[in-house]
Every structure is written in structure tokens, then in C-alpha cells.
Write an enzyme that holds these catalytic residues in place. Structure first.
Site, PDB file in Angstrom:
ATOM      1  N   LYS A 257       0.825  -1.216   0.000  1.00  9.87           N
ATOM      2  CA  LYS A 257       0.000   0.000   0.000  1.00  9.87           C
ATOM      3  C   LYS A 257       0.851   1.253   0.000  1.00  9.87           C
ATOM      4  CE  LYS A 257      -3.133   2.999   0.261  1.00  9.87           C
ATOM      5  NZ  LYS A 257      -4.169   3.258  -0.731  1.00  9.87           N
TER       6      LYS A 257
ATOM      7  N   CYS B  60      -3.165  10.963   0.982  1.00 13.24           N
ATOM      8  CA  CYS B  60      -2.465   9.701   0.733  1.00 13.24           C
ATOM      9  C   CYS B  60      -1.048   9.921   0.204  1.00 13.24           C
ATOM     10  CB  CYS B  60      -3.277   8.869  -0.230  1.00 13.24           C
ATOM     11  SG  CYS B  60      -5.005   8.806   0.240  1.00 13.24           S
TER      12      CYS B  60
HETATM   13  N1  SAJ Z   1      -1.888  14.380  -9.550  1.00 13.67           N
HETATM   14  C1  SAJ Z   1      -1.029  15.012 -10.459  1.00 13.67           C
HETATM   15  N2  SAJ Z   1      -0.785  14.365 -11.645  1.00 13.67           N
HETATM   16  C2  SAJ Z   1      -1.357  13.143 -11.943  1.00 13.67           C
HETATM   17  C3  SAJ Z   1      -2.213  12.511 -10.977  1.00 13.67           C
HETATM   18  C4  SAJ Z   1      -2.466  13.163  -9.796  1.00 13.67           C
HETATM   19  O1  SAJ Z   1      -0.499  16.113 -10.231  1.00 13.67           O
HETATM   20  O2  SAJ Z   1      -1.116  12.647 -13.046  1.00 13.67           O
HETATM   21  C5  SAJ Z   1      -2.167  15.062  -8.272  1.00 13.67           C
HETATM   22  C6  SAJ Z   1      -3.668  15.342  -8.091  1.00 13.67           C
HETATM   23  O3  SAJ Z   1      -3.996  16.597  -8.635  1.00 13.67           O
HETATM   24  C7  SAJ Z   1      -3.813  15.326  -6.576  1.00 13.67           C
HETATM   25  C8  SAJ Z   1      -2.762  14.319  -6.144  1.00 13.67           C
HETATM   26  O4  SAJ Z   1      -1.836  14.173  -7.227  1.00 13.67           O
HETATM   27  O5  SAJ Z   1      -3.511  16.596  -6.021  1.00 13.67           O
HETATM   28  C9  SAJ Z   1      -3.313  12.943  -5.768  1.00 13.67           C
HETATM   29  O6  SAJ Z   1      -4.120  12.520  -6.800  1.00 13.67           O
HETATM   30  P1  SAJ Z   1      -4.580  10.990  -6.943  1.00 13.67           P
HETATM   31  O7  SAJ Z   1      -5.249  10.875  -8.248  1.00 13.67           O
HETATM   32  O8  SAJ Z   1      -3.459  10.095  -6.673  1.00 13.67           O
HETATM   33  O9  SAJ Z   1      -5.703  10.866  -5.807  1.00 13.67           O
HETATM   34  P2  SAJ Z   1      -5.699  10.165  -4.367  1.00 13.67           P
HETATM   35  O10 SAJ Z   1      -4.533  10.613  -3.593  1.00 13.67           O
HETATM   36  O11 SAJ Z   1      -7.042  10.377  -3.803  1.00 13.67           O
HETATM   37  O12 SAJ Z   1      -5.620   8.608  -4.715  1.00 13.67           O
HETATM   38  C10 SAJ Z   1      -4.490   7.815  -4.507  1.00 13.67           C
HETATM   39  C11 SAJ Z   1      -4.638   6.606  -5.435  1.00 13.67           C
HETATM   40  N3  SAJ Z   1      -3.439   5.816  -5.401  1.00 13.67           N
HETATM   41  C12 SAJ Z   1      -2.988   5.207  -6.494  1.00 13.67           C
HETATM   42  O13 SAJ Z   1      -3.566   5.236  -7.570  1.00 13.67           O
HETATM   43  C13 SAJ Z   1      -1.719   4.416  -6.336  1.00 13.67           C
HETATM   44  C14 SAJ Z   1      -5.856   5.776  -4.995  1.00 13.67           C
HETATM   45  O14 SAJ Z   1      -5.934   4.598  -5.751  1.00 13.67           O
HETATM   46  C15 SAJ Z   1      -5.686   5.412  -3.515  1.00 13.67           C
HETATM   47  O15 SAJ Z   1      -6.786   4.668  -3.074  1.00 13.67           O
HETATM   48  C16 SAJ Z   1      -5.575   6.685  -2.707  1.00 13.67           C
HETATM   49  O16 SAJ Z   1      -4.438   7.406  -3.123  1.00 13.67           O
HETATM   50  C17 SAJ Z   1      -5.426   6.316  -1.220  1.00 13.67           C
HETATM   51  O17 SAJ Z   1      -6.455   6.396  -0.532  1.00 13.67           O
HETATM   52  O18 SAJ Z   1      -4.369   5.875  -0.858  1.00 13.67           O
END
Ligand code: SAJ
Length: 476
Positions: free
Chosen positions: A230, A288
Site C-alpha cells: 500500500k 495519501c
Molecule cells: N496528480 C497530479 N498528476 C497526476 C495525478 C495526480 O499532479 O497525473 C495530483 C492530483 O492533482 C492530486 C494528487 O496528485 O492533487 C493525488 O491525486 P490521486 O489521483 O493520486 O488521488 P488520491 O490521492 O485520492 O488517490 C491515490 C490513489 N493511489 C494510487 O492510484 C496508487 C488511490 O488509488 C488510492 O486509493 C488513494 O491514493 C489512497 O487512498 O491511498
């Protein structure tokens, strides 16, 4: 009697409890309650001044989560009406359960000393320990430092209950993989990592999660491997984002468009060629990615002490990635200052409108939003900062304006921080007239607008990764 015997005597899991009614606990509880295998599910929530209101709301079939969550509200209404789900602050009800899960926040107090804040988790574990009975299953769903399930959690449960994990009760880690905007879907469709402290615990936890999975399947492993899986999957995502952010900074310095480069790199397809380029942007927020790297780092420090073989005096690649992503709001600030200078507008006294306070598109979740350090920097410099967000209604210490026109009126600059769909159709001419400036500034942190359209309208444009446009000629 062995644990296996105790579980056999208990029979299939019928009554389940979920501690922590938040983005992880609420969808989990509702899905358990909707599973034909289970008779009753309790959602446990402390009746505290800040979150006690959730108890009454949930028992009326209303979700306290305001963002768009397809399927959640209907399912909640259904399981409340069927009396299969109830929310309570009476933790003594844990005693009547077969299985209880914990979905409690595990932030870091201070990232430099890598000390996690397990105070809320500790309270939850203590409540479980007080009411634990032989044959019960305890599952940690929160993202935790590797070693926590077999260490801190096990010790706390044993000292509180007088029972022994693996002999009297089952214990496992089954990390959540939720994402706001698709909470129900993720739990049903993503594979579920299930790591017991022993095989009996893994099997019992598999029984629990199999009941809610549709296309997802259980992936069994040890508890510590589950913790590393995780924390590492989020660390790798953060690393991928840091890599494209670094490339975006390079492209700006070299005067080229990172999105052209990204399309180019992504075009190399074929077996053995994995490309998972993510998107550059104004920063990484949420509960996360902003902390799971530190859980992993702490894990290797504690479990791998003196055993890790790593290049001498070299920083952790993962922590460096965190630093690059934490730098992006600062970079947005620098782009804004540069653009204001081109507009001959001093930052002191300037009016800046931030569009997007949530950390994720089309959601109300503003935890660790990248917009906040940006706002703080500007306010420190004497700027007047307004904040607009169609989903986030309130945020401690930050007035959120719901009307876009009110937020941008008379502004010298607009900064786009979240990829909300509302911001994908901004009208350059209309915005310019609302701002009332000859050369208003727009800084695009999520590649939402067409720079040519805004530049033609007289804007001074800056965009993350847009080295091809950031030094454009000013029109008009
Ligand atoms: N972000 C970027 N560029 C990207 C993707 C995201 O700058 O290409 C930024 C987003 O704007 C945001 C942050 O990163 O500010 C996090 O975005 P996210 O899409 O990762 O959203 P989370 O943090 O809610 O989700 C992550 C996911 N982890 C993975 O895909 C490995 C989700 O599957 C998890 O369940 C979640 O963390 C968690 O709860 O751990």
C-alpha cells in the site's frame, strides 16, 4: 482451542463493525451492510464536536461526504431502511461483532523526523481491545507504517484485551484503495490486498472482503507485505508525478511544450514497453500521496535498520520525489510573480483569484490542498487573495467564494489549481472584462485553457510545462 477452532465455532461472519466514518469507512460500511452474507453492520463514530453530526445524518440515510459519489447515497438509504446499517458512538457494541475494521486517519506530525501521528488510531484500537472476544477478526484498513500490524497494533490489542493475536483473535491489514469520486466502485472493482498475521487471519479476512468484491479479487500476503504494498503503490504514483513535474520544469527552461514531449514519449508502444506517464501540475495534495512515502521510509528505518544497502550519503529517491511535488505550488507562485512583473503590477496590493481549492478535480476534498501554500506565499507578500471552488463549501481560515464572477472581479491575476470541469470552458473575453485590466494574468496549473485564445484576448499567460508559451509576446 486454536484460533481456527474458535472461528469454526463462531461460524461465518454475520455481524461487522467499521470504526471511522470518513471517506474510507462510510463506503466500506455501506457495502458490508448491502452484502447478503452479513446480517448487521455498525458504523462507529466518536460523538465529538467536530464530527458527531455524522451519526444522525448517516442514520437518516444521508452521506456527510459532499462531493459527487456515484451510488453511495442510494445504497446508504437502502441499508438504513432495511435496518442492516446503523451508526453509533456506543463502542460497547463491538462485543457482539464477528469482525471489526479500522479506517482512521494516520497523518504525520512532522515529516522530517518521520514520526507518524497514531493518536486517533490508538484510540480506535483501544476501543476494540476493550470489547474484543475470542474468535473475532480485527482488520486495519488505514494506511500504516510497515510493521504496525504485527507490532504496535498487536501489542495494543493484546494489552487491552488480555487475549493473544493468532491464538484468541484474528488480525490482518487490508489497506483501502479508495479515491474520492469513485469510493464505491474502487472497493468493489479493485483487487484487495489482504495480509493476515497468520494464514488463519488471512483466510478470515478474505471471507470478509470477498463478500463485497465484484470484479476485484483478494490478493493474500503477509501483514507486513500488505503494508509495504500500500505505501509503495502510492509512493510510486508520487514518484511518477514527480518525474513528469521535473520534466515540465525542464521544458519551461528549454522553451518547449511538455505536452508535446509527453505525447511523443507515450507514442512508443509495444510489448515490454510500459509507459505510465502521469500529468504535471500545480502540486500533489490529498491524504495519501502526501504522507505514504514517509510511512514507507519509516518502515524501512524500523524494520530494515542496519540491513539496508543503499548508495552512501544519497537521499531517498522517494523523499526527493515528495520534495519536487511539494515544490510545485512554489513554482506556481514564481510563475505568478513573473507574469505580474510583465504586467507591471507589484504583488503587494495585487488581487489574485485562485480557481480550485480541492486537491482533486470535481471533488470537495481539500485535504493538504496544493492551493494553500501558494495562497500563504502571496498573502505574505501583501497580495489580496480570493478563492473560488464549485465543490468546497468551507475551509478553516479561508473564505471560499461560490460565484466565479465575484471571485475574479477586479483581479490582476487568476491561478488555475484544480481541474474542475467548470474551469475547462472559461471565456477569455468575459473574464478579461470582469477583471477590468489591460493585461490580466492567468497561470494554468492544470493545462485547462488554450493559451493562444487567452493571449489573443490580451492576457499574460503562464502554464506549467509550457516553455513554448511562457515568454509570449503581449498582445494589445
Ligand atoms: N496528480 C497530479 N498528476 C497526476 C495525478 C495526480 O499532479 O497525473 C495530483 C492530483 O492533482 C492530486 C494528487 O496528485 O492533487 C493525488 O491525486 P490521486 O489521483 O493520486 O488521488 P488520491 O490521492 O485520492 O488517490 C491515490 C490513489 N493511489 C494510487 O492510484 C496508487 C488511490 O488509488 C488510492 O486509493 C488513494 O491514493 C489512497 O487512498 O491511498
Amino acid at each position: 482451542m486454536t484460533l481456527q477452532d474458535l472461528i469454526k465455532k463462531r461460524g461465518p461472519i454475520k455481524k461487522v463493525g467499521v470504526i471511522g466514518m470518513g471517506y474510507v469507512g462510510i463506503p466500506a460500511a455501506v457495502l458490508f451492510a448491502d452484502a447478503p452474507a452479513f446480517l448487521k453492520v455498525y458504523g462507529f463514530q466518536r460523538d465529538s464536536p467536530t464530527s458527531g453530526y455524522k451519526i444522525a445524518m448517516l442514520n437518516m440515510g444521508e452521506s456527510p461526504l459532499k462531493g459527487e459519489e456515484p451510488g453511495l447515497e442510494d445504497l446508504l438509504k437502502k441499508v438504513v431502511a432495511e435496518k442492516k446499517f446503523a451508526c453509533t458512538s456506543d463502542f460497547s457494541k463491538i462485543a457482539e461483532l464477528d469482525a471489526v475494521t479500522l479506517s482512521i486517519q494516520t497523518p504525520f506530525l512532522n515529516k522530517d523526523d518521520l514520526l507518524p501521528d497514531f493518536s486517533a488510531l490508538k484510540d480506535g484500537i483501544q476501543q476494540v481491545g476493550k470489547h474484543l472476544s475470542p474468535g473475532m477478526l480485527v482488520v486495519l484498513e488505514s494506511t500504516i507504517t510497515p510493521g504496525t500490524t504485527t507490532g504496535f497494533a498487536r501489542e495494543k490489542l493484546e494489552s487491552e484485551s488480555g487475549l493473544v493475536a493468532g491464538r484468541d483473535f484474528a488480525l490482518a491489514h487490508a489497506p483501502e484503495r479508495v479515491m474520492v469520486g469513485r469510493l464505491i466502485r474502487n472497493i468493489r472493482e479493485h483487487d484487495r490486498i489482504v495480509g493476515g498475521i497468520d494464514a488463519v487471519s488471512t483466510r478470515r479476512a478474505t471471507e470478509l472482503y470477498t463478500a463485497v468484491l465484484t470484479t476485484g479479487k483478494v490478493i493474500p500476503m503477509t501483514a507486513t507485505a500488505a503494508e509495504v504494498t500500500k505505501t509503495a503503490e502510492n509512493t510510486f504514483r508520487d514518484l511518477q508525478i514527480a518525474a513528469i513535474n521535473e520534466l515540465a520544469l525542464y521544458c519551461e527552461a528549454m522553451g518547449i511544450n511538455v505536452y508535446d514531449v509527453r505525447t511523443g514519449i507515450d507514442s512508443l508502444k509495444g510489448t515490454g514497453i510500459t509507459r505510465s506517464l502521469l500529468w504535471p501540475g500545480a502540486g500533489v495534495g490529498g491524504h495519501c500521496l502526501t504522507k505514504d512515502t514517509y510511512h514507507l521510509e519509516r518502515g524501512v528505518q524500523v524494520l530494515g535498520k542496519d540491513l539496508l544497502d543503499y548508495p552512501k550519503d544519497q537521499p531517498s529517491l522517494f523523499v526527493l520525489a515528495r520534495r519536487i511535488n511539494d515544490f510545485m505550488p512554489r513554482h506556481m507562485y514564481r510563475l505568478t510573480i513573473d507574469a505580474l512583473a510583465r504586467a507591471r503590477c507589484p504583488v503587494n496590493g495585487a488581487k489574485i483569484a485562485i480557481l480550485g481549492w480541492a486537491f482533486l478535480s470535481n471533488s470537495d476534498d481539500a485535504r493538504n490542498t496544493p492551493s494553500e501554500p501558494y495562497r500563504d506565499d502571496l498573502i505574505r507578500d501583501g497580495a489580496h487573495v480570493s478563492v473560488h471552488d464549485p465543490y468546497v463549501k468551507e475551509y478553516p481560515g479561508v473564505p471560499i467564494i461560490s460565484g466565479l464572477d465575484d471571485a475574479v472581479r477586479e483581479a490582476d491575476a487568476i491561478a488555475l489549481f484544480a481541474g474542475h470541469r467548470e474551469y475547462r470552458a472559461l471565456d477569455a473575453v468575459r473574464l478579461k472584462s470582469l477583471m477590468g485590466k489591460k493585461h490580466p494574468v492567468i497561470v494554468d496549473g492544470r493545462n485547462l485553457i488554450d493559451p493562444d485564445v487567452f493571449i489573443q484576448a490580451g492576457f499574460i499567460y503562464k502554464g506549467i510545462g509550457r516553455g513554448d508559451m511562457n515568454r509570449h509576446e503581449i498582445i494589445g
